[in-house]
Design an enzyme around this catalytic site. Structure first.
Site, PDB file in Angstrom:
ATOM      1  CB  THR A 141       1.354  -3.626   6.623  1.00  0.00           C
ATOM      2  OG1 THR A 141       0.042  -3.790   6.075  1.00  0.00           O
ATOM      3  CG2 THR A 141       1.782  -2.183   6.510  1.00  0.00           C
ATOM      4  CG  ASP A 142      -1.441  -7.715   4.337  1.00  0.00           C
ATOM      5  OD1 ASP A 142      -1.696  -6.766   5.100  1.00  0.00           O
ATOM      6  OD2 ASP A 142      -2.147  -8.002   3.353  1.00  0.00           O
ATOM      7  CE  LYS A 175      -1.751  -5.502   8.782  1.00  0.00           C
ATOM      8  NZ  LYS A 175      -1.986  -5.289   7.375  1.00  0.00           N
ATOM      9  CB  THR A 187      -0.929  -0.021   1.239  1.00  0.00           C
ATOM     10  OG1 THR A 187      -1.726  -1.195   1.154  1.00  0.00           O
ATOM     11  CG2 THR A 187      -1.822   1.188   1.298  1.00  0.00           C
TER      12      THR A 187
HETATM   13  N1  ASP Z   1      -2.169  -6.079   1.232  1.00  0.00           N
HETATM   14  C1  ASP Z   1      -1.186  -5.064   1.433  1.00  0.00           C
HETATM   15  C2  ASP Z   1       0.176  -5.714   1.471  1.00  0.00           C
HETATM   16  O1  ASP Z   1       0.568  -6.298   2.441  1.00  0.00           O
HETATM   17  C3  ASP Z   1      -1.459  -4.294   2.663  1.00  0.00           C
HETATM   18  C4  ASP Z   1      -0.491  -3.191   2.996  1.00  0.00           C
HETATM   19  O2  ASP Z   1       0.446  -2.866   2.316  1.00  0.00           O
HETATM   20  O3  ASP Z   1      -0.719  -2.609   4.048  1.00  0.00           O
HETATM   21  O4  ASP Z   1       0.854  -5.645   0.479  1.00  0.00           O
END
Ligand code: ASP
Length: 460
Positions: free
Chosen positions: A182-183, A261, A106
């Site tokens: 983040t995932d 996370k 993201t």
């Molecule tokens: N689905 C995304 C990822 O992990 C979520 C994010 O970046 O926060 O790539």
């Protein structure tokens, strides 16, 4: 409609025409399922003709089925120009040199005007155009290594990243920032903590929970904090830098092997588990919380070990798990299994014979705890002792995902089970610690006095 159909066709196009509504207009759609207020987004050529897509005020996109629509009222028009102007990053001789690696997620996303979806996009000029504060901190150069959401990160990407970090360190870079989804950021952080040992500079991973086209986005501030940590801090570790509290008051720097996370949508989603964060960071200062970290050095003596055995699994135990789960992994050639067991590290009795078959066949099996906080203790109950006697090895307080990554990395180096055990149980970067500090157990349960007191302490 203003310019062409912008992806709308068939029934969906007909309904927009009927109510004389354009793409990019602010509209109120009345349907049998309620009233929706938002911006009519364009669609891609491949989408169906049964939905109108609205970007709600909250930033979420929804599709409204055409056959539920009773009325659409246009109340404004707001064409979005999501292309960020590119600007050349200024270079100043007395500022530290920082390399930003992009992997996607993201943080590197913008809205795709065709689909209304958030897609990965990343360029150095775009970044500077979007976050000019970065130029006050450092000289920034960027490399886009991947453009994926983080569920698509894995061993291949870990090794490419580790090598790229090694090259930059050799070239004399002062700090590294890694933009990442983040995932699975904590998996990659663990992988880099093992693959890049004894780094002389900070390696700071950063992401964002909300994309930059949303008013509540954490992208810019996280990026500023991470860049500041890479440029100015003396913490030469693999770190994760994300929002601390739910507000934008400060960020936290977490050890790459002790972070996870913990919330699917809060911006303050990353928490250090079983320890305390390394430092707090805001736009003014970096305040250490923990003091025993590796300090920044001028030498370039880093050890890069970019290997990973892909045939490793992480199995989350659940009551009534059947032994064939383990048997099928062995039959499929898996060389290592990490189990996230219950309580102090348990699985049910019917699984024992399968575990014994697996360890006898030379498969490495390690136990972690699904409670996340606390240690595996297999001497407390006789069941734990039984499990160890059939070859399961407890991993102290290593987090399940970290143990999975470490086992893949260890088996990437050797097939010798004794050596694998030595690698697994020798702490490299705080993945195993002697004890949890008294204030390392933090769950936000509002109103509980000891939590409030702990929070007051870190606010001082
Ligand atoms: N689905 C995304 C990822 O992990 C979520 C994010 O970046 O926060 O790539």
């Amino acid at each position: 409609m203003a310019e062409g159909n912008q992806g709308y066709k068939g029934k969906a196009l007909a309904i927009l025409k009927k109510f004389n509504v354009r793409v990019w207009s602010e509209a109120v759609i009345s349907s049998t399922r309620g009233e929706f207020n938002g911006i009519v987004l364009p669609r891609s050529e491949n989408d169906d003709d049964k939905h109108i897509v609205l970007k709600l005020i909250t930033g979420y996109n929804i599709g409204i089925a055409t056959d539920t629509i009773e009325n659409i009222k246009e109340c404004g028009y707001k064409e979005a120009h999501y292309k960020i102007p590119e600007k050349e990053f200024p270079v100043s001789e007395n500022k530290p040199n920082i390399k930003l690696f992009g992997t996607g997620g993201t943080i590197a996303s913008r809205l795709d005007y065709r689909t209304g979806a958030v897609i990965p996009a990343f360029s150095p000029g775009e970044l500077y155009g979007a976050v000019p504060e970065l130029a006050d901190i450092c000289n920034l150069t960027t490399d886009k290594l991947f453009a994926v959401f983080s569920e698509n990160m894995g061993p291949k990407q870990y090794t490419v990243l580790a090598k790229a970090i090694g090259e930059q360190i050799e070239k004399g870079i002062d700090g590294i920032v890694i933009g990442h989804g983040t995932d699975t950021m904590h998996h990659t952080a663990a992988a880099l903590s093992f693959m890049v040992q004894n780094p002389p500079i900070p390696i700071v991973m950063v992401g964002s929970q909300r994309s930059s086209d949303r008013p509540s986005s954490d992208a810019a501030l996280n990026l500023i904090h991470a860049t500041k940590a890479a440029a100015e801090s003396d913490i030469a570790e693999v770190l994760v830098c994300m929002f601390g509290p739910t507000s934008d008051e400060y960020g936290l720097l977490h050890m790459g092997t002790r972070v996870r996370k913990m919330h699917s949508s809060y911006r303050s989603t990353f928490r250090t588990i079983g320890d305390i964060p390394v430092a707090m960071i805001d736009t003014e200062k970096i305040t250490p919380i923990k003091h025993n970290y590796n300090k920044r050095r001028n030498d370039r003596d880093v050890k890069i070990t970019p290997v990973f055995e892909e045939k490793v699994a992480l199995v989350y135990y659940y009551p009534n798990m059947q032994p064939d789960i383990i048997d099928s992994l062995v039959a499929n050639g898996y060389k290592g299994i990490v189990i996230a067991g219950t309580g102090l590290g348990h699985v049910n009795k019917p699984v024992y014979p399968a575990i014994e078959r697996a360890t006898k066949a030379g498969v490495a099996i390690y136990m972690t705890v699904q409670t996340l906080w606390g240690y595996v203790h297999m001497f407390v109950y006789d069941t734990g002792r039984d499990l160890m006697s059939i070859g399961i090895i407890p991993t102290e307080n290593m987090l399940p995902e970290v143990a999975y990554v470490k086992l893949g990395w260890a088996l990437g180096q050797t097939d010798d089970m004794e050596k694998v055990k030595e690698i697994m149980l020798t702490p490299i970067s705080d993945e195993i610690t002697k004890r949890e500090p008294y204030n390392g157990y933090l769950v936000f349960q509002g109103g509980i006095p000891e939590v409030e007191e702990f929070l007051r302490d870190i606010h001082k």
